[in-house]
Write a protein that holds these residues in place. Structure first.
Motif, short mmCIF file in Angstrom:
data_model
loop_
_atom_site.label_atom_id
_atom_site.label_comp_id
_atom_site.label_asym_id
_atom_site.label_seq_id
_atom_site.Cartn_x
_atom_site.Cartn_y
_atom_site.Cartn_z
N LEU A 101 26.19 17.93 -16.81
CA LEU A 101 26.29 17.01 -17.95
C LEU A 101 25.32 15.84 -17.80
CD1 LEU A 101 30.18 16.99 -18.35
CD2 LEU A 101 28.54 17.87 -20.01
N SER A 102 25.14 15.37 -16.56
CA SER A 102 24.23 14.25 -16.32
C SER A 102 22.79 14.66 -16.62
CB SER A 102 24.34 13.78 -14.87
OG SER A 102 25.63 13.28 -14.61
N ALA A 103 22.43 15.89 -16.22
CA ALA A 103 21.07 16.37 -16.49
C ALA A 103 20.82 16.43 -17.99
CB ALA A 103 20.87 17.73 -15.84
N VAL A 104 21.80 16.95 -18.73
CA VAL A 104 21.65 17.06 -20.19
C VAL A 104 21.51 15.67 -20.82
CG1 VAL A 104 22.88 17.68 -22.31
CG2 VAL A 104 22.85 19.25 -20.36
N ARG A 105 22.24 14.72 -20.29
CA ARG A 105 22.27 13.37 -20.89
C ARG A 105 21.08 12.51 -20.50
NH1 ARG A 105 25.76 9.61 -23.22
NH2 ARG A 105 26.29 7.77 -22.01
N TYR A 106 20.59 12.67 -19.25
CA TYR A 106 19.62 11.70 -18.75
C TYR A 106 18.25 12.27 -18.37
CZ TYR A 106 23.60 8.54 -18.44
OH TYR A 106 24.68 7.77 -18.74
N LEU A 107 18.19 13.55 -18.06
CA LEU A 107 16.92 14.11 -17.58
C LEU A 107 16.23 15.00 -18.60
CD1 LEU A 107 17.99 14.98 -13.92
CD2 LEU A 107 16.90 12.89 -14.77
N LEU A 108 17.00 15.72 -19.41
CA LEU A 108 16.41 16.73 -20.29
C LEU A 108 16.05 16.24 -21.70
CD1 LEU A 108 18.55 19.80 -19.18
CD2 LEU A 108 16.27 19.13 -18.43
N PRO A 109 16.58 15.12 -22.20
CA PRO A 109 16.11 14.64 -23.50
C PRO A 109 14.61 14.33 -23.44
CG PRO A 109 18.11 13.48 -22.88
CD PRO A 109 17.65 14.25 -21.66
N PRO A 110 13.91 14.35 -24.57
CA PRO A 110 12.46 14.10 -24.55
C PRO A 110 12.09 12.81 -23.81
CG PRO A 110 13.16 14.84 -26.71
CD PRO A 110 14.41 14.67 -25.91
N GLY A 111 12.87 11.76 -23.99
CA GLY A 111 12.56 10.50 -23.29
C GLY A 111 12.67 10.64 -21.79
N GLY A 112 13.64 11.42 -21.33
CA GLY A 112 13.82 11.63 -19.91
C GLY A 112 12.69 12.46 -19.32
N ILE A 113 12.29 13.50 -20.05
CA ILE A 113 11.19 14.34 -19.57
C ILE A 113 9.89 13.54 -19.53
CG2 ILE A 113 9.75 16.34 -20.15
CD1 ILE A 113 12.32 17.64 -21.29
N TRP A 114 9.65 12.77 -20.56
CA TRP A 114 8.43 11.96 -20.61
C TRP A 114 8.41 10.94 -19.48
CZ3 TRP A 114 3.74 12.21 -21.93
CH2 TRP A 114 2.95 11.06 -22.08
N ASN A 115 9.56 10.32 -19.24
CA ASN A 115 9.66 9.33 -18.16
C ASN A 115 9.34 9.98 -16.81
OD1 ASN A 115 11.87 7.85 -16.11
ND2 ASN A 115 10.79 6.44 -17.47
N THR A 116 9.77 11.22 -16.64
CA THR A 116 9.48 11.94 -15.39
C THR A 116 7.99 12.27 -15.29
OG1 THR A 116 11.69 12.89 -15.44
CG2 THR A 116 10.08 13.97 -14.02
N ILE A 117 7.41 12.72 -16.41
CA ILE A 117 6.00 13.11 -16.39
C ILE A 117 5.11 11.91 -16.04
CG2 ILE A 117 4.07 13.84 -17.87
CD1 ILE A 117 6.13 15.66 -19.32
#
Lengths: 154, 118
Positions: A101-117
């Motif tokens: 659930l944490s991954a879905v909420r914080y890592l996988l949304p477009p903003g989270g992916i962009w922040n990682t990139i």
């Protein structure tokens, strides 16, 4: 005072991205940290380590107070204070669903992916940081008991 | 042994302290933990905390938290542990508040986007 099951309360929690959790240390002092959270089976769950002072506090005193600020809310500026009882749990029974659930909420949304990139150069040091943290991984699981909206300072 | 850190100096987050999106204060009353949203003014390394009028003044140690950030590498914050003492109202405010200066015993600041080898 509202019930934690109140529709407005649940919506405000969904619109919040970080919870501030206050606990009482064994020495009688306040502890306060911000943590990401998810809701799972009606409980508020936060990942942390057993050596985190907040997790250690819960061994002696299960009372917690949470503050949500509805960062994604477009409504009036207000905060939600939730009082509850919490335990620190380890094990996959709760760890796996909360991690998902944490991954879905914080890592996988477009903003989270962009922040990682855009921070990809810190991958190595970030992995080392996670590996070096003391204590066993676990979940702070909170049963919310009461909720109340508070006016924010202007 | 820790080789990496997310710690920064509080003054590295001066913009956050001078324009806090939110500030929270934890304290203990009658043996129970309490938590409030508060106003914060950070001026010349002084932490001035505004409590809602009518709230009884906290006694003993308090912990102030200022945090910000939605995504992992944006997460940053400062917490200050110390004692409150009454002070003058620092500025004209739209609402009535009771102001205190927080004398720090310990200050910790972090920024996940600035993680590095220690």
């Amino acid at each position: 005072m509202r019930s934690p099951g109140d529709r407005a309360v649940r919506r405000f929690i969904r619109q919040s991205t970080t919870a501030r959790i206050a606990t009482l240390s064994p020495a009688g002092n306040p502890d306060l940290i911000p943590l990401w959270f998810v809701t799972y089976r009606g409980h508020i769950c936060m990942s942390t380590r057993s050596e985190n002072p907040t997790a250690r506090d819960l061994i002696r005193n299960h009372e917690v107070v949470l503050l949500f600020h509805g960062e994604q809310s477009r409504g009036p500026a207000r905060a939600l204070r939730v009082r509850g009882r919490a335990v620190f749990r380890t094990g996959r029974g709760i760890g796996i669903p909360v991690a998902a659930l944490s991954a879905v909420r914080y890592l996988l949304p477009p903003g989270g992916i962009w922040n990682t990139i855009i921070n990809h150069r810190t991958f190595g040091v970030n992995l080392r940081y996670k590996d070096e943290r003391a204590g066993e991984g676990g979940i702070i699981e909170i049963v919310p008991l009461t909720a109340e909206f508070l006016k924010l300072p202007s | 042994m820790k080789r990496t850190t997310r710690a920064v100096r509080p003054e590295d987050l001066g913009d956050l302290l001078e324009h806090p999106p939110r500030a929270s204060l934890a304290f203990v009353r009658d043996g129970a933990i309490q938590l409030l949203p508060v106003a914060l003014q950070y001026k010349e390394q002084r932490y001035l905390v505004g409590l809602p009028a009518g709230v009884e003044s906290p006694t003993g140690r308090v912990k102030l938290l200022v945090d910000d950030g939605r995504w992992y590498f944006d997460l940053r914050g400062v917490w200050v542990r110390g004692l409150l003492k009454p002070c003058d109202t620092p500025a004209v405010t739209a609402e009535e508040r009771t102001w205190f200066e927080l004398t720090p015993e310990k200050v910790t600041a972090w920024h996940y986007g600035r993680m590095r080898g220690a």
